[in-house]
Design a protein around this motif. Structure first.
Motif, PDB file in Angstrom:
ATOM      1  N   LEU A  14       0.648  -1.150  -0.215  1.00 30.60           N
ATOM      2  CA  LEU A  14      -0.096  -0.127   0.007  1.00 30.60           C
ATOM      3  C   LEU A  14       0.754   1.252  -0.003  1.00 30.60           C
ATOM      4  O   LEU A  14       0.534   2.087  -0.554  1.00 30.60           O
ATOM      5  CB  LEU A  14      -0.911   0.089   1.287  1.00 30.60           C
ATOM      6  CG  LEU A  14      -2.287  -0.822   1.233  1.00 30.60           C
ATOM      7  CD1 LEU A  14      -2.899  -0.843   2.519  1.00 30.60           C
ATOM      8  CD2 LEU A  14      -3.018  -0.480  -0.120  1.00 30.60           C
ATOM      9  N   ARG A  15       1.995   1.184   0.882  1.00 30.11           N
ATOM     10  CA  ARG A  15       2.796   2.628   0.754  1.00 30.11           C
ATOM     11  C   ARG A  15       3.481   2.899  -0.567  1.00 30.11           C
ATOM     12  O   ARG A  15       3.518   4.015  -0.831  1.00 30.11           O
ATOM     13  CB  ARG A  15       3.942   2.304   2.102  1.00 30.11           C
ATOM     14  CG  ARG A  15       3.541   2.405   3.247  1.00 30.11           C
ATOM     15  CD  ARG A  15       4.819   2.691   3.978  1.00 30.11           C
ATOM     16  NE  ARG A  15       5.281   1.452   4.473  1.00 30.11           N
ATOM     17  CZ  ARG A  15       5.176   0.420   5.279  1.00 30.11           C
ATOM     18  NH1 ARG A  15       4.089   0.629   5.913  1.00 30.11           N
ATOM     19  NH2 ARG A  15       5.924  -0.744   5.107  1.00 30.11           N
ATOM     20  N   ASP A  18      -0.025   3.582  -6.099  1.00 33.67           N
ATOM     21  CA  ASP A  18      -0.916   4.675  -6.213  1.00 33.67           C
ATOM     22  C   ASP A  18      -2.086   4.865  -5.618  1.00 33.67           C
ATOM     23  O   ASP A  18      -2.692   5.914  -5.591  1.00 33.67           O
ATOM     24  CB  ASP A  18      -0.969   5.014  -7.993  1.00 33.67           C
ATOM     25  CG  ASP A  18       0.467   5.221  -8.655  1.00 33.67           C
ATOM     26  OD1 ASP A  18       1.409   5.719  -7.953  1.00 33.67           O
ATOM     27  OD2 ASP A  18       0.484   4.862  -9.714  1.00 33.67           O
ATOM     28  N   GLU A  19      -2.456   3.759  -5.124  1.00 35.30           N
ATOM     29  CA  GLU A  19      -3.648   3.615  -4.449  1.00 35.30           C
ATOM     30  C   GLU A  19      -3.733   3.487  -3.021  1.00 35.30           C
ATOM     31  O   GLU A  19      -2.412   3.084  -2.642  1.00 35.30           O
ATOM     32  CB  GLU A  19      -4.490   2.423  -4.953  1.00 35.30           C
ATOM     33  CG  GLU A  19      -4.868   2.781  -6.515  1.00 35.30           C
ATOM     34  CD  GLU A  19      -5.712   1.351  -7.117  1.00 35.30           C
ATOM     35  OE1 GLU A  19      -5.604   0.260  -6.510  1.00 35.30           O
ATOM     36  OE2 GLU A  19      -6.665   1.598  -7.842  1.00 35.30           O
ATOM     37  N   THR A  20      -4.621   3.672  -2.168  1.00 34.97           N
ATOM     38  CA  THR A  20      -4.470   3.487  -0.662  1.00 34.97           C
ATOM     39  C   THR A  20      -6.024   2.746  -0.299  1.00 34.97           C
ATOM     40  O   THR A  20      -6.758   2.842  -0.832  1.00 34.97           O
ATOM     41  CB  THR A  20      -4.091   5.050  -0.157  1.00 34.97           C
ATOM     42  OG1 THR A  20      -4.042   4.685   1.461  1.00 34.97           O
ATOM     43  CG2 THR A  20      -5.448   5.753  -0.212  1.00 34.97           C
ATOM     44  N   ASP A  22      -8.980   2.799   2.628  1.00 37.93           N
ATOM     45  CA  ASP A  22      -9.898   3.560   3.372  1.00 37.93           C
ATOM     46  C   ASP A  22     -11.345   2.702   3.932  1.00 37.93           C
ATOM     47  O   ASP A  22     -11.450   1.667   3.274  1.00 37.93           O
ATOM     48  CB  ASP A  22     -10.323   4.716   2.510  1.00 37.93           C
ATOM     49  CG  ASP A  22     -10.832   6.193   3.548  1.00 37.93           C
ATOM     50  OD1 ASP A  22     -10.914   5.816   4.728  1.00 37.93           O
ATOM     51  OD2 ASP A  22     -11.563   6.812   2.707  1.00 37.93           O
ATOM     52  N   VAL A  73      -9.855  -0.235  -1.677  1.00 39.48           N
ATOM     53  CA  VAL A  73      -8.716   0.388  -2.048  1.00 39.48           C
ATOM     54  C   VAL A  73      -8.958   0.929  -3.335  1.00 39.48           C
ATOM     55  O   VAL A  73      -9.586   0.434  -4.094  1.00 39.48           O
ATOM     56  CB  VAL A  73      -7.685  -0.928  -2.410  1.00 39.48           C
ATOM     57  CG1 VAL A  73      -6.479  -0.570  -3.031  1.00 39.48           C
ATOM     58  CG2 VAL A  73      -7.529  -1.720  -1.040  1.00 39.48           C
ATOM     59  N   SER A  75      -7.684   5.010  -5.573  1.00 38.76           N
ATOM     60  CA  SER A  75      -6.808   6.182  -5.613  1.00 38.76           C
ATOM     61  C   SER A  75      -7.407   7.144  -4.784  1.00 38.76           C
ATOM     62  O   SER A  75      -8.577   7.161  -4.354  1.00 38.76           O
ATOM     63  CB  SER A  75      -7.003   6.775  -7.131  1.00 38.76           C
ATOM     64  OG  SER A  75      -8.322   7.074  -7.436  1.00 38.76           O
ATOM     65  N   PRO A  76      -6.616   8.249  -4.378  1.00 35.72           N
ATOM     66  CA  PRO A  76      -7.122   9.092  -3.539  1.00 35.72           C
ATOM     67  C   PRO A  76      -8.165   9.948  -4.129  1.00 35.72           C
ATOM     68  O   PRO A  76      -9.430  10.371  -3.078  1.00 35.72           O
ATOM     69  CB  PRO A  76      -5.926  10.146  -3.233  1.00 35.72           C
ATOM     70  CG  PRO A  76      -4.857   9.310  -3.284  1.00 35.72           C
ATOM     71  CD  PRO A  76      -5.136   8.191  -4.389  1.00 35.72           C
TER      72      PRO A  76
END
Length: 90
Positions: A14-15, A18-20, A22, A73, A75-76
Motif C-alpha cells: 500500500l505504501r 498509487d492507491e490506498t 480507506d 482500495v 486512488s485518493p
C-alpha cells in the motif's frame, strides 16, 4: 523485517502503490444505498453489515445498504468521491 508476515507485506504494498486503503460507513439516504458493489469504480475488500456480519471480497452483485461499513482500495481521488457519496443527501 526478519520475518515475512502477510500484514506487513500488505502494508508495504500500500505504501508503494498509487492507491490506498480507506473505510467508509454509508449513512441512511446515501446515494450509494441500493447500488451493487460492481458499479463502484474501486476495489471493495470487505463490507461489514449493520448487523455485524462481514462479507470479505463481496460479489459484484452484493447491494450496499445503509449503515454498511465498506473497506476499499482506490486512488485518493476515488476515495474522496466515495466519502462524499457515503453521506446522506440533504
Amino acid at each position: 523485517p526478519a520475518e515475512r508476515r502477510a500484514d506487513r507485506e500488505f502494508a508495504g504494498l500500500l505504501r508503494a502503490a498509487d492507491e490506498t486503503f480507506d473505510v467508509v460507513t454509508l449513512e441512511a439516504g446515501s446515494p450509494l444505498v441500493g447500488v451493487p458493489v460492481g458499479a463502484l469504480e474501486l476495489t471493495v475488500v470487505a463490507i461489514r453489515a449493520a448487523g455485524g456480519g462481514v462479507d470479505a471480497i463481496p460479489p459484484r452483485s452484493r447491494v450496499l445498504a445503509d449503515a454498511d461499513t465498506v473497506y476499499v482500495v482506490a486512488s485518493p481521488t476515488a476515495l474522496r468521491r466515495l466519502d462524499a457519496a457515503a453521506a446522506a443527501l440533504d
